[in-house]
Design a protein around this motif. Structure first.
Motif, PDB file in Angstrom:
ATOM      1  N   ARG A  62       3.223  -1.420  -7.208  1.00 24.89           N
ATOM      2  CA  ARG A  62       2.765  -2.055  -5.966  1.00 24.89           C
ATOM      3  C   ARG A  62       2.551  -3.566  -6.141  1.00 24.89           C
ATOM      4  O   ARG A  62       1.502  -4.105  -5.780  1.00 24.89           O
ATOM      5  N   LYS A  63       3.591  -4.208  -6.734  1.00 25.11           N
ATOM      6  CA  LYS A  63       3.492  -5.652  -6.973  1.00 25.11           C
ATOM      7  C   LYS A  63       3.221  -6.416  -5.672  1.00 25.11           C
ATOM      8  O   LYS A  63       2.558  -7.451  -5.674  1.00 25.11           O
ATOM      9  N   PHE A  64       3.759  -5.930  -4.552  1.00 29.30           N
ATOM     10  CA  PHE A  64       3.528  -6.609  -3.272  1.00 29.30           C
ATOM     11  C   PHE A  64       2.626  -5.775  -2.362  1.00 29.30           C
ATOM     12  O   PHE A  64       2.752  -5.808  -1.144  1.00 29.30           O
ATOM     13  N   GLY A  65       1.751  -5.015  -2.995  1.00 26.23           N
ATOM     14  CA  GLY A  65       0.757  -4.232  -2.255  1.00 26.23           C
ATOM     15  C   GLY A  65       1.401  -3.267  -1.285  1.00 26.23           C
ATOM     16  O   GLY A  65       2.424  -2.643  -1.585  1.00 26.23           O
ATOM     17  N   GLU A  66       0.804  -3.176  -0.108  1.00 24.39           N
ATOM     18  CA  GLU A  66       1.274  -2.241   0.933  1.00 24.39           C
ATOM     19  C   GLU A  66       2.721  -2.476   1.339  1.00 24.39           C
ATOM     20  O   GLU A  66       3.379  -1.570   1.853  1.00 24.39           O
ATOM     21  N   SER A  67       3.209  -3.707   1.132  1.00 30.99           N
ATOM     22  CA  SER A  67       4.586  -4.031   1.543  1.00 30.99           C
ATOM     23  C   SER A  67       5.597  -3.111   0.887  1.00 30.99           C
ATOM     24  O   SER A  67       6.692  -2.909   1.419  1.00 30.99           O
TER      25      SER A  67
END
Ligand code: AMP
Ligand code: GLY
Length: 417
Positions: A172-177
């Motif tokens: 989840r490097k870009f979180g929810e994205s």
């Protein structure tokens, strides 16, 4: 008219520059602005959330706001301004999903028969992995949500694909994205950007432009925010332009309308000109950076009036352009898009190019670097080669420590393959 511009990059400096040439533009406020916007208006720091921006707009009696970056649009700043009866340029939160959710954009395109790469959508890592294991390379993996331009990986083999899935969906490097990913076919061709003002049924395209996304010459190295751009694009034919309007912009806007979504603002189509014709790589719901820096110097219109008319639903039928070419070269801090040092003094000797600032600040009348992309230098001339020469001549009169820039901006337009 008192005008506020949200953002602090080269795009926002260019928007402010064009608005300041307009008859109705008076006091300008940039949130947060940069070392260049300070010569147009006030730089206001520290206003991050929508409530404090609205409070500021009310207190200062701002009459019109233009939003540069995607994040506030996707977060619904336009809806908030509308609720408060404040005038703002940009699409609503729902319409901004065209950029905020790539899965939404793909579904809209699929329903509207807009040419785009074939795709599948996944919210489960194992299902996505199984799909990749069956599918032949190359393919493209995209995070659904905003990821600052870093959520797209073009994969030339399965291993790269699985690595990208792990980074997006598990780490989840870009979180929810990265909760949802799109896996799509790889398109080949030449990339161009076409931006259009959209208001109700009316779609008014700007001249086409071309970005240079990779850090190094000949499109090598990692992607950046954009290292240069030029406009117009000489190899786009009248037939291409007609197809872009008829097969891409019009059906997309109509499909949104069917869903009860009215688009108002600028719509940016990132396109691949394939052998079969133009296909959509992505939609953005805002002006491009650095495309805007190359487009606006060629516009023979009152820009403020144009944006106001977009909001009023009274766009003209066509735009007047001067018949020249503009070419923007981005000067970056060495190391960008990775880590880089900042705080270096920038020396600009007299030159006859337009300069748009991005990562700069002024302290005690000295200009310093504060970011990765520092300045864009715009050459304007009767032909593209002349515009290129002019921009690169001007660059010789600008210096800061570790300055880095591409030497081949415009070459694909000057010597098309
Ligand atoms: P996007 O943010 O979706 O425009 O993707 C960023 C970049 O990835 C684009 O500018 C293209 O260079 C590349 N890209 C995206 N989708 C594709 C595709 N389907 N085929 C080939 N390249 C792509
Ligand atoms: N020039 C790429 C972008 O604005 O997204």
């Amino acid at each position: 008219m008192k005008i506020m511009i949200i953002g602090g990059g080269g795009r926002e400096h260019a928007l402010g520059w064009a608005l300041a040439k307009s008859e109705g533009g008076r006091d300008f406020y940039f949130l947060p602005g940069n070392g260049g916007t300070i010569s147009i208006g006030h730089n206001i720091k520290g206003l991050k959330d929508h409530d404090s921006i609205i409070d500021f707009a009310k207190k200062e009696r701002i009459e019109f706001t233009v939003v540069g970056p995607e994040k506030p649009l996707v977060d619904g700043i336009v809806d908030r301004f509308d609720e408060e009866g404040l005038s703002i340029f940009g699409p609503s939160k729902e319409a901004s999903q065209l950029e905020g959710s790539k899965a939404f954009a793909k579904e809209v395109m699929q329903n509207a028969n807009v040419p785009t790469a074939a795709f599948e959508i996944f919210d489960d890592f194992n299902a996505a992995k199984r799909y990749i294991e069956k599918k032949g390379a190359p393919f493209v993996i995209k995070a659904d949500g905003l990821a600052g331009g870093k959520g797209v990986v073009v994969c030339s083999n399965k291993r790269e694909g699985i690595e990208a899935l792990e980074i997006l969906m598990l780490e989840r490097k870009f979180g929810e994205s990265g909760e949802i990913v799109i896996i799509e076919d790889c398109l080949s061709g030449i990339e161009v950007s076409v931006l259009a003002l959209v208001s109700g049924d009316k779609i008014l395209p700007f001249i086409p432009s071309q970005d240079h996304k990779q850090i190094y010459d000949k499109d090598k190295g990692p992607n950046t925010g954009g290292m240069g751009a030029y406009a117009p694009v000489p190899f786009i034919s009248g037939k291409d332009t007609t197809r872009i309007n008829k097969e891409i912009f019009t059906p997309t806007i109509n499909e949104l309308k069917k869903r009860g979504i009215e688009y108002k603002g600028v719509l940016y189509a990132g396109l691949m000109l394939t052998k079969e014709g133009p296909e959509v790589l992505e939609f953005n719901v805002r002006f491009g950076d650095p495309e805007t820096q190359a487009i606006l110097p060629l516009l023979n219109e009152d820009f403020l009036e144009l944006l106001l008319r977009t909001n009023e639903g009274s766009l003209p039928d066509k735009l007047d352009w001067n018949n020249q070419y503009a070419l923007a070269v981005v000067l970056a801090s060495g190391g960008y898009p990775g880590t880089y040092e900042k705080g270096f003094e920038i020396v600009i000797r007299e030159n006859d190019c337009i300069l748009f600032h991005a990562g700069t600040k002024i302290e005690d009348r000295v200009l310093y670097t504060t970011g990765g992309r520092v300045l864009s230098v715009i050459g304007v001339s009767d032909d593209l080669e002349g515009a290129k020469q002019k921009a690169y001549q001007c660059i010789k009169r600008i210096s800061f420590k570790n300055m880095f820039y591409r030497k081949d901006i415009g070459d694909k337009g000057i010597k098309p393959l």
